[in-house]
Design an enzyme around this catalytic site. Structure first.
Site, PDB file in Angstrom:
ATOM      1  N   SER A  14       1.005  -0.899   0.296  1.00  0.00           N
ATOM      2  CA  SER A  14      -0.028  -0.163   0.060  1.00  0.00           C
ATOM      3  C   SER A  14       0.517   1.024   0.030  1.00  0.00           C
ATOM      4  O   SER A  14       1.670   1.391   0.626  1.00  0.00           O
ATOM      5  CB  SER A  14      -0.802   0.038   0.778  1.00  0.00           C
ATOM      6  OG  SER A  14      -1.898   1.718   1.494  1.00  0.00           O
ATOM      7  N   TYR A  39      -1.590  -1.264  10.686  1.00  0.00           N
ATOM      8  CA  TYR A  39      -1.772  -1.140   8.743  1.00  0.00           C
ATOM      9  C   TYR A  39      -0.534  -1.140   7.638  1.00  0.00           C
ATOM     10  O   TYR A  39       0.086  -1.907   7.171  1.00  0.00           O
ATOM     11  CB  TYR A  39      -2.583  -0.233   8.135  1.00  0.00           C
ATOM     12  CG  TYR A  39      -3.089  -1.002   6.938  1.00  0.00           C
ATOM     13  CD1 TYR A  39      -3.547  -1.901   6.168  1.00  0.00           C
ATOM     14  CD2 TYR A  39      -2.814   0.520   5.459  1.00  0.00           C
ATOM     15  CE1 TYR A  39      -4.310  -1.863   4.855  1.00  0.00           C
ATOM     16  CE2 TYR A  39      -2.988   0.017   4.978  1.00  0.00           C
ATOM     17  CZ  TYR A  39      -3.241  -1.152   4.225  1.00  0.00           C
ATOM     18  OH  TYR A  39      -3.972  -1.356   2.882  1.00  0.00           O
TER      19      TYR A  39
HETATM   20  P1  NAD Z   1     -11.717  -5.419   0.475  1.00  0.00           P
HETATM   21  O1  NAD Z   1     -11.945  -5.383   2.038  1.00  0.00           O
HETATM   22  O2  NAD Z   1     -12.144  -5.526  -0.631  1.00  0.00           O
HETATM   23  O3  NAD Z   1     -11.002  -7.297   0.159  1.00  0.00           O
HETATM   24  C1  NAD Z   1     -10.552  -7.574   0.672  1.00  0.00           C
HETATM   25  C2  NAD Z   1     -10.016  -8.944   1.390  1.00  0.00           C
HETATM   26  O4  NAD Z   1      -9.980  -9.609   1.729  1.00  0.00           O
HETATM   27  C3  NAD Z   1     -11.960  -9.515   1.095  1.00  0.00           C
HETATM   28  O5  NAD Z   1     -12.428 -10.073   0.071  1.00  0.00           O
HETATM   29  C4  NAD Z   1     -12.133  -9.795   2.598  1.00  0.00           C
HETATM   30  O6  NAD Z   1     -12.734 -11.340   3.423  1.00  0.00           O
HETATM   31  C5  NAD Z   1     -10.372 -10.662   2.704  1.00  0.00           C
HETATM   32  N1  NAD Z   1      -9.638 -11.827   3.634  1.00  0.00           N
HETATM   33  C6  NAD Z   1     -10.053  -9.974   4.814  1.00  0.00           C
HETATM   34  N2  NAD Z   1      -8.697 -11.321   5.794  1.00  0.00           N
HETATM   35  C7  NAD Z   1      -8.904 -12.798   4.984  1.00  0.00           C
HETATM   36  C8  NAD Z   1      -8.049 -13.823   5.995  1.00  0.00           C
HETATM   37  N3  NAD Z   1      -7.999 -13.245   7.418  1.00  0.00           N
HETATM   38  N4  NAD Z   1      -8.028 -14.837   5.641  1.00  0.00           N
HETATM   39  C9  NAD Z   1      -8.792 -14.544   3.840  1.00  0.00           C
HETATM   40  N5  NAD Z   1      -9.021 -13.457   3.817  1.00  0.00           N
HETATM   41  C10 NAD Z   1      -9.161 -12.149   4.051  1.00  0.00           C
HETATM   42  O7  NAD Z   1     -10.063  -4.478  -0.219  1.00  0.00           O
HETATM   43  P2  NAD Z   1      -9.470  -4.424  -1.040  1.00  0.00           P
HETATM   44  O8  NAD Z   1      -9.707  -2.924  -1.357  1.00  0.00           O
HETATM   45  O9  NAD Z   1      -9.655  -5.169  -2.031  1.00  0.00           O
HETATM   46  O10 NAD Z   1      -8.166  -4.135  -0.673  1.00  0.00           O
HETATM   47  C11 NAD Z   1      -6.935  -5.749  -1.605  1.00  0.00           C
HETATM   48  C12 NAD Z   1      -5.971  -5.197  -0.466  1.00  0.00           C
HETATM   49  O11 NAD Z   1      -5.304  -4.132  -1.352  1.00  0.00           O
HETATM   50  C13 NAD Z   1      -5.728  -5.498   0.584  1.00  0.00           C
HETATM   51  O12 NAD Z   1      -4.291  -5.838   1.014  1.00  0.00           O
HETATM   52  C14 NAD Z   1      -5.461  -3.983   0.228  1.00  0.00           C
HETATM   53  O13 NAD Z   1      -4.614  -3.769   2.068  1.00  0.00           O
HETATM   54  C15 NAD Z   1      -4.860  -3.163  -0.178  1.00  0.00           C
HETATM   55  N6  NAD Z   1      -5.081  -2.197  -0.757  1.00  0.00           N
HETATM   56  C16 NAD Z   1      -6.579  -1.141  -0.690  1.00  0.00           C
HETATM   57  C17 NAD Z   1      -6.417  -0.584  -1.292  1.00  0.00           C
HETATM   58  C18 NAD Z   1      -7.409   0.985  -1.032  1.00  0.00           C
HETATM   59  O14 NAD Z   1      -7.758   1.654  -1.304  1.00  0.00           O
HETATM   60  N7  NAD Z   1      -9.099  -0.438  -1.632  1.00  0.00           N
HETATM   61  C19 NAD Z   1      -5.850   0.635  -1.068  1.00  0.00           C
HETATM   62  C20 NAD Z   1      -3.771  -0.154  -0.869  1.00  0.00           C
HETATM   63  C21 NAD Z   1      -3.837  -1.501  -0.822  1.00  0.00           C
END
Ligand code: NAD
Length: 262
Positions: free
Chosen positions: A153, A168
């Site tokens: 991130s 985080y």
């Molecule tokens: P999201 O919440 O839509 O998806 C996250 C998924 O991870 C969910 O389906 C959840 O059920 C699953 N999950 C959580 N804990 C888990 C576990 N212990 N075991 C198995 N599955 C688990 O979020 P997103 O925005 O699509 O994020 C995806 C990745 O991208 C994450 O790692 C997040 O930190 C990273 N990210 C997101 C952003 C953003 O702005 N959305 C920015 C930077 C990084």
């Protein structure tokens, strides 16, 4: 003499990628699973949400005609992860790709972070990624080919993000270090390891859509003039998993619209 473009490691035509955290409807993981399937990958959708994982796998198999398996597993649970990787190894084409996308956020200010909150985030984002990467890398090493992508991130690079604070950011910075180390250690097994570091992407990670106020605040910091989409991230991940990307290892791709320029 003709030079072969790549050493003769066998990058199989029929191959599987595991995408963790791919069950969330508007998430980066589900979009990535779709992109990979569109490019011919069989996909294992691994998420703590069991029935949603199966639904996404069915949707992918039905849309692209590739093998797909939905597996409910919490990546912080080592034995659940080992079982999941064994199922993929036994039931799908050769495991080549791993996208470490599952993650949770934590907006708690540092002076208020409890031990429980710290562990909740580290257990999933960092230790969970360690579990699945180790299990999957053993299979990849057996075949001498693999592609690992950690989803970090911008929060890890700029010191906190829109949602993520110390726990985080620490977990996501840990993933950058892990990928760089894996790049050095696992290269001898034909495995590359890279990171993708998204800025603000419009998903439900904080429990819902971005408010208009939040959007206009974010836009002020975005040279490209729009909020990122899941497809912006998914296509970079798919690129890093390609056979042709085998000379890229230990790198971080910033997918942030210019919000953080290193
Ligand atoms: P999201 O919440 O839509 O998806 C996250 C998924 O991870 C969910 O389906 C959840 O059920 C699953 N999950 C959580 N804990 C888990 C576990 N212990 N075991 C198995 N599955 C688990 O979020 P997103 O925005 O699509 O994020 C995806 C990745 O991208 C994450 O790692 C997040 O930190 C990273 N990210 C997101 C952003 C953003 O702005 N959305 C920015 C930077 C990084």
């Amino acid at each position: 003499m003709s030079l072969a473009p790549y050493p003769a490691s066998a990058f199989p035509k029929e191959r599987t990628a595991i995408v963790t955290g791919a069950a969330s409807e508007r998430g980066i993981g589900r979009a990535t699973a779709h992109h990979l399937a569109r490019h011919g990958w069989a996909v294992a959708v691994l998420d703590r949400e069991h029935s949603a994982s199966q639904a996404v796998a069915e949707e992918i198999a039905g849309t692209y005609g590739v093998p797909a398996l939905g597996i409910g597993a919490d990546i912080s649970d080592r034995s659940a992860v080992a079982d999941a990787v064994a199922r993929v190894d036994a039931g799908l084409p050769q495991l080549v790709g791993l996208v470490n996308n599952a993650g949770i956020s934590s907006p708690v200010p540092f002076l208020e972070v409890s031990d429980e909150e710290w562990r909740r985030v580290i257990d999933v984002n960092l230790t969970g990624t360690f579990h699945i990467t180790q299990e999957a890398a053993k299979v990849m090493a057996r075949h001498s080919v693999g592609r690992i992508v950690n989803i970090s991130s911008a929060s890890a690079q700029r010191g906190g993000g829109v949602y993520g604070r110390a726990a985080y950011s620490a977990s996501k910075a840990g993933l950058l270090g892990m990928a760089r180390t894996l790049a050095r250690e696992l290269g001898q097994h034909g495995i590359t390891a890279n990171s993708v570091s998204p800025g603000s992407i419009d998903t439900d990670i904080m429990g819902g859509r971005l408010s208009d106020d939040r959007k206009s605040m974010l836009l002020q910091e975005l040279p490209v003039g729009r909020i990122g989409t899941v497809d912006d991230v998914a296509h970079v991940i798919e690129f890093l998993l390609r056979e042709e990307s085998g000379y890229l290892t230990g790198v971080t791709y910033d997918v942030n619209g210019g919000s953080h320029i290193a």
